[in-house]
Write a protein that holds these residues in place. Structure first.
Motif, mmCIF file in Angstrom:
data_model
loop_
_atom_site.group_PDB
_atom_site.id
_atom_site.type_symbol
_atom_site.label_atom_id
_atom_site.label_comp_id
_atom_site.label_asym_id
_atom_site.label_seq_id
_atom_site.Cartn_x
_atom_site.Cartn_y
_atom_site.Cartn_z
ATOM 1 N N THR A 22 0.856 -1.179 0.000
ATOM 2 C CA THR A 22 0.000 0.000 0.000
ATOM 3 C C THR A 22 0.892 1.229 0.000
ATOM 4 N N ALA A 30 0.958 5.767 -0.703
ATOM 5 C CA ALA A 30 0.155 6.991 -0.636
ATOM 6 C C ALA A 30 0.692 7.999 -1.640
ATOM 7 N N GLY A 53 -8.596 4.254 3.613
ATOM 8 C CA GLY A 53 -7.437 5.125 3.754
ATOM 9 C C GLY A 53 -7.260 5.586 5.191
ATOM 10 N N GLY A 61 -6.145 10.523 6.938
ATOM 11 C CA GLY A 61 -5.986 9.411 6.003
ATOM 12 C C GLY A 61 -7.162 9.249 5.055
ATOM 13 N N PHE A 91 -4.720 6.674 -1.236
ATOM 14 C CA PHE A 91 -3.940 5.453 -1.023
ATOM 15 C C PHE A 91 -4.235 4.474 -2.153
ATOM 16 N N ARG A 111 -3.516 0.342 -3.210
ATOM 17 C CA ARG A 111 -3.028 -0.984 -2.842
ATOM 18 C C ARG A 111 -2.596 -1.676 -4.135
#
Length: 187
Positions: free
Chosen positions: A78, A80, A120, A157, A162, A164
């Motif tokens: 993952t 960001a 996230g 977040g 984000f 994955r």
């Protein structure tokens, strides 16, 4: 005459940093050159080289990104987007989610999955206690104020994009090896 209700103004969207230019871009791109020289293992598992397809040019593009979470059982990484949803690599993955990553010396064929705000938030709440300085810097860099609590990191977040990256062929067999050979032949 009906009473007017007070409307609370919505806070401005957080500051989204601009990608570096000039000499700062050269410094920011230095890790890509280190991977090309075979020095990827210097970064361990905290960084990966993302080899993705440009949405306009169709050419291979490279960027080094910090790994926020790694799941060895699910074969997922993952990451960001520190520059928000307008980062070139993020937009390119939106267009073509199939990519290749290099972690250390190993190549993996992956498919990008974009996390919801809720997911996230959970990722950031887990990441922050493990890497408090990096979490504070990321949030500050993107214009989010946090007080150090899990709830404040969860809220921040939810606004950080984000992604994955799921390995297409677990254990690094099959197409990932073919991609590795192709990448080496392209330089």
């Amino acid at each position: 005459m009906p009473e007017r209700q007070a409307v609370t103004p919505q806070p401005d969207a957080p500051h989204r940093p601009h990608p570096p230019t000039g000499w700062r871009r050269t410094v920011a791109r230095l890790p890509v050159h280190l991977y090309r020289l075979g020095l990827g293992p210097l970064f361990g598992k905290r960084m990966l080289l993302l080899i993705h397809t440009g949405r306009t040019s169709g050419r291979a593009r490279n960027v080094v990104i910090e790994v926020v979470a790694y799941d060895a059982q699910q074969h997922t990484w993952t990451v960001a987007s520190g520059f928000g949803p307008k980062a070139q690599w993020y937009r390119n993955l939106r267009h073509t989610p199939q990519a290749t990553i290099q972690v250390g010396r190993c190549f993996h064929a992956v498919t990008a999955h974009f996390l919801s705000e809720e997911e996230g938030g959970r990722v950031m709440a887990v990441y922050a206690p493990k890497h408090p300085r990096a979490a504070r810097l990321l949030c500050s860099y993107m214009g989010f104020e946090t007080n150090g609590s899990a709830d404040s990191y969860r809220a921040a977040g939810g606004h950080i994009p984000f992604v994955r990256l799921e390995e297409s062929m677990p254990a690094g067999r099959g197409p990932a090896r073919d991609t590795e050979r192709a990448e080496r032949s392209d330089g």
